[in-house]
Design a protein around this motif. Structure first.
Motif, mmCIF file in Angstrom:
data_model
loop_
_atom_site.group_PDB
_atom_site.id
_atom_site.type_symbol
_atom_site.label_atom_id
_atom_site.label_comp_id
_atom_site.label_asym_id
_atom_site.label_seq_id
_atom_site.Cartn_x
_atom_site.Cartn_y
_atom_site.Cartn_z
ATOM 1 N N ARG A 13 20.677 7.812 60.505
ATOM 2 C CA ARG A 13 21.110 6.450 60.226
ATOM 3 C C ARG A 13 21.991 5.893 61.333
ATOM 4 N N ARG A 51 15.020 -1.915 57.669
ATOM 5 C CA ARG A 51 14.199 -1.087 56.788
ATOM 6 C C ARG A 51 14.062 0.349 57.309
ATOM 7 N N LYS A 52 13.721 1.215 56.377
ATOM 8 C CA LYS A 52 13.587 2.643 56.694
ATOM 9 C C LYS A 52 12.347 2.911 57.531
ATOM 10 N N GLU A 59 11.876 0.538 52.087
ATOM 11 C CA GLU A 59 13.241 0.402 51.552
ATOM 12 C C GLU A 59 14.164 -0.306 52.535
ATOM 13 N N GLN A 60 14.904 -1.290 52.033
ATOM 14 C CA GLN A 60 15.959 -1.918 52.831
ATOM 15 C C GLN A 60 17.183 -1.014 52.768
ATOM 16 N N GLU A 61 17.628 -0.561 53.938
ATOM 17 C CA GLU A 61 18.791 0.328 53.990
ATOM 18 C C GLU A 61 20.057 -0.397 54.404
ATOM 19 N N TYR A 89 24.096 1.123 62.657
ATOM 20 C CA TYR A 89 23.001 1.519 61.767
ATOM 21 C C TYR A 89 21.644 1.369 62.460
ATOM 22 N N GLY A 91 17.364 1.328 62.250
ATOM 23 C CA GLY A 91 16.246 1.063 61.357
ATOM 24 C C GLY A 91 15.276 0.092 61.983
ATOM 25 N N TRP A 182 20.197 -3.505 46.844
ATOM 26 C CA TRP A 182 20.324 -2.293 47.666
ATOM 27 C C TRP A 182 20.252 -2.658 49.147
ATOM 28 N N GLY A 183 21.264 -2.265 49.903
ATOM 29 C CA GLY A 183 21.286 -2.499 51.346
ATOM 30 C C GLY A 183 21.789 -3.867 51.754
ATOM 31 N N ASP A 210 27.390 2.998 54.742
ATOM 32 C CA ASP A 210 27.094 3.648 53.470
ATOM 33 C C ASP A 210 28.331 4.337 52.887
#
Length: 297
Positions: A13, A51-52, A59-61, A89, A91, A182-183, A210
């Motif tokens: 991450r 996104r991952k 998934e939105q991180e 971060y 992604g 989420w995220g 996170d």
């Protein structure tokens, strides 16, 4: 006697590396057939999901906000593999939302969100909405409206780029009722650690993205004994969750339990955590400004 210390694996991450490609700064630290130097770019949209995977359904991180800078390591099939420069971060972001024409910000959005008008007046067309902590460049002013690169903004909704709001508890409370996403990092939707991050960033404090990163980070101040009575501004952590203390018995948090930012009893969250994971509070951190906050309450 040989050193038996085993290096902790790098967190994907926060470090850009894949089996086929890695950040040139990681050469010698990870194995990859190719290392590249990241190219600077800047978000040119109100917000963007990080996104991952390079897929709109992934998934939105995390989330970028207008004006955030990134390093781009790869662009392919409409997606950019990036590392955000504010919190590190890593992604995937849609390439069309990024620009390599960099500009230096002069102001930040201080309101929860603000309209980006086509002209200097409230009756002009609204092109978009920008969110708290978005970075903008002011290029002119007419009455109470300032002109930016992409439109006009009501001037009182901005502060100078380096101006902060130390009371991050008050900032967090402005998000009451915002949906849980989420995220997310904006009033349109954010998660527990996103609420903490945006509130602390507004106070001028660096903050990891996170909750598990925050738990371990000395950037967030002194770590207290978990049995300590929380004070206003303390950050309270459970497995996979964080809340901000309002006092010894109440917290504000973005919670999937209520799918919103709410104020609730500390005991209620602790009971849920114990029921779900078998663990109560795992850490309490007190950011450097919280001592002033407790006296101001």
């Amino acid at each position: 006697m040989p050193d038996s210390t085993i290096a902790e694996p790098l967190d994907r991450r926060l470090h850009a590396f894949r089996p086929d490609l890695a950040d040139a700064r990681l050469e010698g630290k990870v194995e990859a057939p190719k290392f590249v130097t990241g190219k600077p770019a800047q978000l040119n949209a109100p917000q963007a999901a990080v996104r991952k995977a390079a897929d709109g359904d992934s998934e939105q991180e995390a989330e970028l906000l207008y004006g955030d800078r990134v390093l781009v390591f790869e662009e392919k099939a409409g997606w950019a593999w990036i590392q955000g420069q504010r919190d590190g971060y890593v992604g995937y972001v849609e390439s069309k939302l990024l620009s390599d024409r960099l500009w230096d910000p002069t102001h930040r959005v201080a309101a929860l969100r603000t309209p980006l008008f086509a002209g200097p007046g409230l009756k002009t067309a609204i092109r978009a909405h920008l969110h708290m902590e978005s970075a903008v460049r002011v290029e002119g002013q007419q009455d109470k409206y300032v002109e930016t690169r992409d439109g006009w903004i009501y001037a009182p909704h901005l502060t100078a780029f380096d101006q902060t709001e130390p009371d991050y508890v008050a900032t967090a409370l402005k998000f009451l009722g915002a949906p849980y996403v989420w995220g997310g990092r904006s009033s349109l939707g954010l998660d527990c650690s996103g609420l903490v991050q945006i509130a602390l960033q507004r106070a001028g404090l660096p903050c990891p993205r996170d909750s598990d990163m925050q738990t371990k980070s000395d950037l967030l101040g002194e770590q207290l004994v978990v049995t300590s009575a929380p004070e206003r501004g303390d950050l309270i952590y459970w497995k996979g969750h964080v809340a901000i203390a309002l006092n010894a018995t109440e917290v504000v948090n973005a919670t999937a339990s209520g799918m919103a930012v709410i104020v609730e009893p500390l005991a209620a969250i602790n009971a849920r955590a114990v029921a779900e994971s078998g663990q109560g509070i795992i850490a309490i951190r007190r950011p450097a400004v919280s001592a002033r906050l407790s006296r101001a309450s």
